[in-house]
Design a protein around this motif. Structure first.
Motif, PDB file in Angstrom:
ATOM      1  N   ALA A   4       0.836  -1.193   0.000  1.00 37.18           N
ATOM      2  CA  ALA A   4       0.000   0.000   0.000  1.00 37.18           C
ATOM      3  C   ALA A   4       0.876   1.249   0.000  1.00 37.18           C
ATOM      4  O   ALA A   4       1.924   1.289   0.636  1.00 37.18           O
ATOM      5  CB  ALA A   4      -0.907   0.005   1.222  1.00 37.18           C
ATOM      6  N   VAL A   5       0.442   2.249  -0.727  1.00 39.74           N
ATOM      7  CA  VAL A   5       1.180   3.507  -0.785  1.00 39.74           C
ATOM      8  C   VAL A   5       0.758   4.353   0.405  1.00 39.74           C
ATOM      9  O   VAL A   5      -0.424   4.573   0.644  1.00 39.74           O
ATOM     10  CB  VAL A   5       0.881   4.250  -2.102  1.00 39.74           C
ATOM     11  N   ILE A   6       1.737   4.808   1.154  1.00 42.63           N
ATOM     12  CA  ILE A   6       1.479   5.673   2.302  1.00 42.63           C
ATOM     13  C   ILE A   6       2.002   7.064   1.969  1.00 42.63           C
ATOM     14  O   ILE A   6       3.070   7.198   1.394  1.00 42.63           O
ATOM     15  CB  ILE A   6       2.115   5.113   3.601  1.00 42.63           C
ATOM     16  N   THR A   7       1.216   8.056   2.290  1.00 43.28           N
ATOM     17  CA  THR A   7       1.614   9.436   2.041  1.00 43.28           C
ATOM     18  C   THR A   7       1.617  10.192   3.366  1.00 43.28           C
ATOM     19  O   THR A   7       1.074   9.706   4.367  1.00 43.28           O
ATOM     20  CB  THR A   7       0.639  10.139   1.075  1.00 43.28           C
ATOM     21  N   VAL A   8       2.200  11.370   3.354  1.00 41.90           N
ATOM     22  CA  VAL A   8       2.203  12.215   4.549  1.00 41.90           C
ATOM     23  C   VAL A   8       0.762  12.480   4.974  1.00 41.90           C
ATOM     24  O   VAL A   8       0.415  12.369   6.151  1.00 41.90           O
ATOM     25  CB  VAL A   8       2.946  13.547   4.286  1.00 41.90           C
ATOM     26  N   LYS A   9      -0.101  12.785   4.020  1.00 39.06           N
ATOM     27  CA  LYS A   9      -1.494  13.104   4.331  1.00 39.06           C
ATOM     28  C   LYS A   9      -2.208  11.914   4.983  1.00 39.06           C
ATOM     29  O   LYS A   9      -2.893  12.079   5.992  1.00 39.06           O
ATOM     30  CB  LYS A   9      -2.225  13.530   3.061  1.00 39.06           C
ATOM     31  N   ILE A  10      -2.031  10.726   4.447  1.00 36.62           N
ATOM     32  CA  ILE A  10      -2.663   9.528   5.016  1.00 36.62           C
ATOM     33  C   ILE A  10      -2.125   9.255   6.415  1.00 36.62           C
ATOM     34  O   ILE A  10      -2.882   8.968   7.341  1.00 36.62           O
ATOM     35  CB  ILE A  10      -2.440   8.311   4.091  1.00 36.62           C
ATOM     36  N   HIS A  11      -0.815   9.348   6.578  1.00 41.07           N
ATOM     37  CA  HIS A  11      -0.179   9.106   7.878  1.00 41.07           C
ATOM     38  C   HIS A  11      -0.663  10.128   8.909  1.00 41.07           C
ATOM     39  O   HIS A  11      -1.023   9.782  10.044  1.00 41.07           O
ATOM     40  CB  HIS A  11       1.345   9.177   7.709  1.00 41.07           C
ATOM     41  N   LEU A  12      -0.706  11.400   8.527  1.00 37.91           N
ATOM     42  CA  LEU A  12      -1.140  12.462   9.423  1.00 37.91           C
ATOM     43  C   LEU A  12      -2.616  12.326   9.774  1.00 37.91           C
ATOM     44  O   LEU A  12      -3.012  12.510  10.930  1.00 37.91           O
ATOM     45  CB  LEU A  12      -0.860  13.823   8.781  1.00 37.91           C
ATOM     46  N   LYS A  13      -3.447  11.976   8.802  1.00 36.61           N
ATOM     47  CA  LYS A  13      -4.874  11.801   9.075  1.00 36.61           C
ATOM     48  C   LYS A  13      -5.107  10.646  10.046  1.00 36.61           C
ATOM     49  O   LYS A  13      -5.967  10.747  10.934  1.00 36.61           O
ATOM     50  CB  LYS A  13      -5.636  11.585   7.769  1.00 36.61           C
ATOM     51  N   ALA A  14      -4.346   9.588   9.925  1.00 39.02           N
ATOM     52  CA  ALA A  14      -4.469   8.471  10.871  1.00 39.02           C
ATOM     53  C   ALA A  14      -4.116   8.937  12.279  1.00 39.02           C
ATOM     54  O   ALA A  14      -4.802   8.595  13.257  1.00 39.02           O
ATOM     55  CB  ALA A  14      -3.566   7.308  10.437  1.00 39.02           C
ATOM     56  N   PHE A  15      -3.062   9.735  12.404  1.00 41.15           N
ATOM     57  CA  PHE A  15      -2.654  10.297  13.699  1.00 41.15           C
ATOM     58  C   PHE A  15      -3.757  11.182  14.272  1.00 41.15           C
ATOM     59  O   PHE A  15      -4.137  11.050  15.438  1.00 41.15           O
ATOM     60  CB  PHE A  15      -1.354  11.096  13.527  1.00 41.15           C
TER      61      PHE A  15
END
Length: 89
Positions: A4-15
């Motif tokens: 799966a491709v992880i982006t800053v936006k996806i990582h930050l939204k999960a946080f």
């Protein structure tokens, strides 16, 4: 199979979603620390500390997250709390 491709936006939204769900307060450096945590978790740098800070600001400006800036006792660093999520990851 492709990873799966992880982006800053996806990582930050999960946080931010985690912070909201558990009604936690966090400081600005915790947003910036996601850069190093991303390297540990995903084996590569997803983005710089500045990229995470910029993305955090953009998510707030776009109205996807309502984040209250709190007074941080004994510190000049900002403290935050997510009060509303308009888009769930």
């Amino acid at each position: 199979m492709k990873a799966a491709v992880i982006t800053v936006k996806i990582h930050l939204k999960a946080f931010l979603n985690f912070q909201y769900k558990h009604r936690l307060k966090f400081k600005t450096h915790e947003i910036q620390d996601l850069s190093a945590r991303g390297k540990e978790r995903f084996g590569r740098i997803i983005g710089s500390t500045e990229t995470y800070t910029r993305c955090f600001r953009q998510l707030r400006e776009d109205g996807l997250y309502t984040v209250e800036k709190l007074k941080s006792p004994n510190s000049n660093e900002a403290m935050w709390q997510v009060t509303e999520v308009k888009e769930v990851l």
